[in-house]
Write a protein that holds these residues in place. Structure first.
Motif, PDB file in Angstrom:
ATOM      1  N   ALA A  48      60.661 -14.192  47.970  1.00 48.47           N
ATOM      2  CA  ALA A  48      61.271 -15.322  47.270  1.00 48.47           C
ATOM      3  C   ALA A  48      60.660 -15.544  45.905  1.00 48.47           C
ATOM      4  CB  ALA A  48      61.101 -16.585  48.110  1.00 48.47           C
ATOM      5  N   PHE A  49      61.446 -16.215  45.073  1.00 47.08           N
ATOM      6  CA  PHE A  49      60.954 -16.791  43.836  1.00 47.08           C
ATOM      7  C   PHE A  49      60.702 -18.261  44.113  1.00 47.08           C
ATOM      8  CE2 PHE A  49      63.655 -13.378  42.053  1.00 47.08           C
ATOM      9  CZ  PHE A  49      62.730 -12.763  41.220  1.00 47.08           C
ATOM     10  N   SER A  50      59.659 -18.805  43.538  1.00 46.91           N
ATOM     11  CA  SER A  50      59.415 -20.234  43.623  1.00 46.91           C
ATOM     12  C   SER A  50      59.111 -20.729  42.218  1.00 46.91           C
ATOM     13  CB  SER A  50      58.239 -20.513  44.559  1.00 46.91           C
ATOM     14  OG  SER A  50      57.983 -21.900  44.615  1.00 46.91           O
ATOM     15  N   PRO A  51      59.931 -21.629  41.681  1.00 45.18           N
ATOM     16  CA  PRO A  51      61.061 -22.306  42.310  1.00 45.18           C
ATOM     17  C   PRO A  51      62.285 -21.392  42.403  1.00 45.18           C
ATOM     18  CG  PRO A  51      60.900 -22.970  40.024  1.00 45.18           C
ATOM     19  CD  PRO A  51      59.715 -22.080  40.306  1.00 45.18           C
ATOM     20  N   LYS A  52      63.226 -21.813  43.222  1.00 43.02           N
ATOM     21  CA  LYS A  52      64.442 -21.029  43.447  1.00 43.02           C
ATOM     22  C   LYS A  52      65.597 -21.511  42.564  1.00 43.02           C
ATOM     23  CE  LYS A  52      66.897 -18.932  47.294  1.00 43.02           C
ATOM     24  NZ  LYS A  52      66.426 -17.570  47.157  1.00 43.02           N
ATOM     25  N   THR A  53      65.482 -22.737  42.061  1.00 40.83           N
ATOM     26  CA  THR A  53      66.525 -23.280  41.192  1.00 40.83           C
ATOM     27  C   THR A  53      65.882 -23.958  39.985  1.00 40.83           C
ATOM     28  OG1 THR A  53      66.592 -25.407  42.342  1.00 40.83           O
ATOM     29  CG2 THR A  53      68.111 -23.705  43.120  1.00 40.83           C
ATOM     30  N   LEU A  54      66.644 -23.967  38.896  1.00 45.70           N
ATOM     31  CA  LEU A  54      66.190 -24.582  37.664  1.00 45.70           C
ATOM     32  C   LEU A  54      67.413 -25.136  36.947  1.00 45.70           C
ATOM     33  CD1 LEU A  54      63.888 -25.001  35.544  1.00 45.70           C
ATOM     34  CD2 LEU A  54      64.514 -22.758  34.633  1.00 45.70           C
ATOM     35  N   VAL A  55      67.260 -26.330  36.372  1.00 46.99           N
ATOM     36  CA  VAL A  55      68.314 -26.930  35.560  1.00 46.99           C
ATOM     37  C   VAL A  55      67.752 -27.081  34.153  1.00 46.99           C
ATOM     38  CG1 VAL A  55      69.784 -28.946  35.211  1.00 46.99           C
ATOM     39  CG2 VAL A  55      69.303 -28.148  37.536  1.00 46.99           C
ATOM     40  N   VAL A  56      68.506 -26.607  33.159  1.00 42.99           N
ATOM     41  CA  VAL A  56      68.099 -26.701  31.758  1.00 42.99           C
ATOM     42  C   VAL A  56      69.250 -27.273  30.934  1.00 42.99           C
ATOM     43  CG1 VAL A  56      66.478 -24.779  31.965  1.00 42.99           C
ATOM     44  CG2 VAL A  56      68.783 -24.347  31.153  1.00 42.99           C
ATOM     45  N   LYS A  57      68.909 -27.772  29.764  1.00 37.97           N
ATOM     46  CA  LYS A  57      69.925 -28.274  28.839  1.00 37.97           C
ATOM     47  C   LYS A  57      70.369 -27.143  27.925  1.00 37.97           C
ATOM     48  CE  LYS A  57      67.901 -32.852  28.731  1.00 37.97           C
ATOM     49  NZ  LYS A  57      67.095 -33.786  27.928  1.00 37.97           N
ATOM     50  N   ARG A  58      71.623 -27.174  27.552  1.00 42.34           N
ATOM     51  CA  ARG A  58      72.133 -26.187  26.600  1.00 42.34           C
ATOM     52  C   ARG A  58      71.298 -26.274  25.325  1.00 42.34           C
ATOM     53  NH1 ARG A  58      77.806 -26.030  23.450  1.00 42.34           N
ATOM     54  NH2 ARG A  58      77.604 -23.914  22.688  1.00 42.34           N
ATOM     55  N   GLY A  59      70.845 -25.134  24.832  1.00 42.29           N
ATOM     56  CA  GLY A  59      70.013 -25.072  23.651  1.00 42.29           C
ATOM     57  C   GLY A  59      68.521 -25.128  23.945  1.00 42.29           C
ATOM     58  N   GLU A  60      68.159 -25.432  25.182  1.00 45.33           N
ATOM     59  CA  GLU A  60      66.742 -25.531  25.538  1.00 45.33           C
ATOM     60  C   GLU A  60      66.086 -24.151  25.576  1.00 45.33           C
ATOM     61  OE1 GLU A  60      63.881 -27.563  28.934  1.00 45.33           O
ATOM     62  OE2 GLU A  60      66.043 -27.477  29.293  1.00 45.33           O
ATOM     63  N   GLN A  61      64.841 -24.111  25.126  1.00 45.71           N
ATOM     64  CA  GLN A  61      64.064 -22.880  25.169  1.00 45.71           C
ATOM     65  C   GLN A  61      63.047 -23.003  26.300  1.00 45.71           C
ATOM     66  OE1 GLN A  61      63.053 -20.411  21.701  1.00 45.71           O
ATOM     67  NE2 GLN A  61      61.002 -21.245  21.944  1.00 45.71           N
ATOM     68  N   VAL A  62      62.981 -21.953  27.129  1.00 50.23           N
ATOM     69  CA  VAL A  62      62.086 -21.942  28.295  1.00 50.23           C
ATOM     70  C   VAL A  62      61.195 -20.714  28.217  1.00 50.23           C
ATOM     71  CG1 VAL A  62      61.986 -21.764  30.825  1.00 50.23           C
ATOM     72  CG2 VAL A  62      63.739 -23.184  29.742  1.00 50.23           C
ATOM     73  N   ARG A  63      59.915 -20.942  28.458  1.00 50.65           N
ATOM     74  CA  ARG A  63      58.961 -19.842  28.587  1.00 50.65           C
ATOM     75  C   ARG A  63      58.692 -19.682  30.082  1.00 50.65           C
ATOM     76  NH1 ARG A  63      55.722 -17.763  24.961  1.00 50.65           N
ATOM     77  NH2 ARG A  63      55.869 -19.619  23.651  1.00 50.65           N
ATOM     78  N   PHE A  64      59.266 -18.626  30.668  1.00 51.20           N
ATOM     79  CA  PHE A  64      59.012 -18.317  32.070  1.00 51.20           C
ATOM     80  C   PHE A  64      57.669 -17.597  32.156  1.00 51.20           C
ATOM     81  CE2 PHE A  64      63.649 -18.501  31.936  1.00 51.20           C
ATOM     82  CZ  PHE A  64      63.944 -19.233  33.080  1.00 51.20           C
ATOM     83  N   GLU A  65      56.744 -18.126  32.939  1.00 56.08           N
ATOM     84  CA  GLU A  65      55.484 -17.452  33.237  1.00 56.08           C
ATOM     85  C   GLU A  65      55.609 -16.979  34.679  1.00 56.08           C
ATOM     86  OE1 GLU A  65      52.310 -20.219  32.463  1.00 56.08           O
ATOM     87  OE2 GLU A  65      52.628 -20.111  30.296  1.00 56.08           O
ATOM     88  N   ILE A  66      55.852 -15.685  34.854  1.00 53.63           N
ATOM     89  CA  ILE A  66      56.196 -15.114  36.153  1.00 53.63           C
ATOM     90  C   ILE A  66      54.989 -14.363  36.696  1.00 53.63           C
ATOM     91  CG2 ILE A  66      57.848 -13.659  37.390  1.00 53.63           C
ATOM     92  CD1 ILE A  66      59.366 -13.979  34.427  1.00 53.63           C
ATOM     93  N   THR A  67      54.548 -14.740  37.894  1.00 50.88           N
ATOM     94  CA  THR A  67      53.387 -14.109  38.520  1.00 50.88           C
ATOM     95  C   THR A  67      53.807 -13.451  39.825  1.00 50.88           C
ATOM     96  OG1 THR A  67      51.941 -15.808  37.603  1.00 50.88           O
ATOM     97  CG2 THR A  67      51.048 -14.485  39.400  1.00 50.88           C
ATOM     98  N   ASN A  68      53.444 -12.181  39.988  1.00 50.31           N
ATOM     99  CA  ASN A  68      53.708 -11.444  41.224  1.00 50.31           C
ATOM    100  C   ASN A  68      52.473 -11.577  42.115  1.00 50.31           C
ATOM    101  OD1 ASN A  68      54.228  -9.663  43.287  1.00 50.31           O
ATOM    102  ND2 ASN A  68      54.674  -7.917  41.977  1.00 50.31           N
ATOM    103  N   THR A  69      52.565 -12.435  43.129  1.00 47.68           N
ATOM    104  CA  THR A  69      51.454 -12.638  44.061  1.00 47.68           C
ATOM    105  C   THR A  69      51.503 -11.689  45.250  1.00 47.68           C
ATOM    106  OG1 THR A  69      52.626 -14.329  45.342  1.00 47.68           O
ATOM    107  CG2 THR A  69      51.314 -15.087  43.448  1.00 47.68           C
TER     108      THR A  69
END
Length: 146
Positions: A48-69
């Protein structure tokens, strides 16, 4: 710890992308919301990915920090449901395919990568691991852009 900031680049499969179904690579000089994503493997065989869902606003910039545990190699692919379904078929034919594109990264066990993304298009999109068997084990989630 490997840190990769996504920027404008050619897709590893040879296609130039001026825009992506889900938006575009982010601008490192602009502020971004940080979303920490953990890749997990469970003793019952689920992943699984955690979190499994994300809500963002149009135009929003997100920095995903993804860790493989986990103990296996995984990937994080951010795209439309249709593009991911097509790419899943290609991954079944070429399971050793690795990704280092603005919207997709392969992560070895214990590694961290970053994807900087601007969500410019409203809709529902998917992040997934398309390594054969991983999607079926639960490795997919949804980003809703409002």
């Amino acid at each position: 710890m490997a840190v990769i900031i996504a920027g404008p680049a050619a897709h590893a499969h040879g296609d130039e992308h001026d825009s992506f179904a889900v938006g575009r690579p982010g601008d490192p000089s602009q502020p971004a919301r940080v979303v920490k994503v953990t890749i997990e493997e469970h003793s019952d065989g689920t992943m699984a990915f955690s979190p499994k869902t994300l809500v963002v606003k149009r135009g929003e910039q997100v920095r995903f920090e993804i860790t493989n545990t986990g103990k296996l190699t995984h990937e994080f692919i951010l795209d439309s449901f249709a593009h991911n379904a097509h790419h899943k078929v290609e991954m079944a034919k070429n399971p050793e395919m690795e990704h280092d594109d603005p919207n997709m990264k392969t992560l070895d066990p214990g590694k961290l990568v970053e994807i900087l993304w601007r969500f410019s298009k409203p809709g529902a999109y998917e992040f997934a691991c398309l390594i054969p068997g991983h999607y079926e084990a639960g490795m997919h989630g949804t980003v809703t852009v409002k």
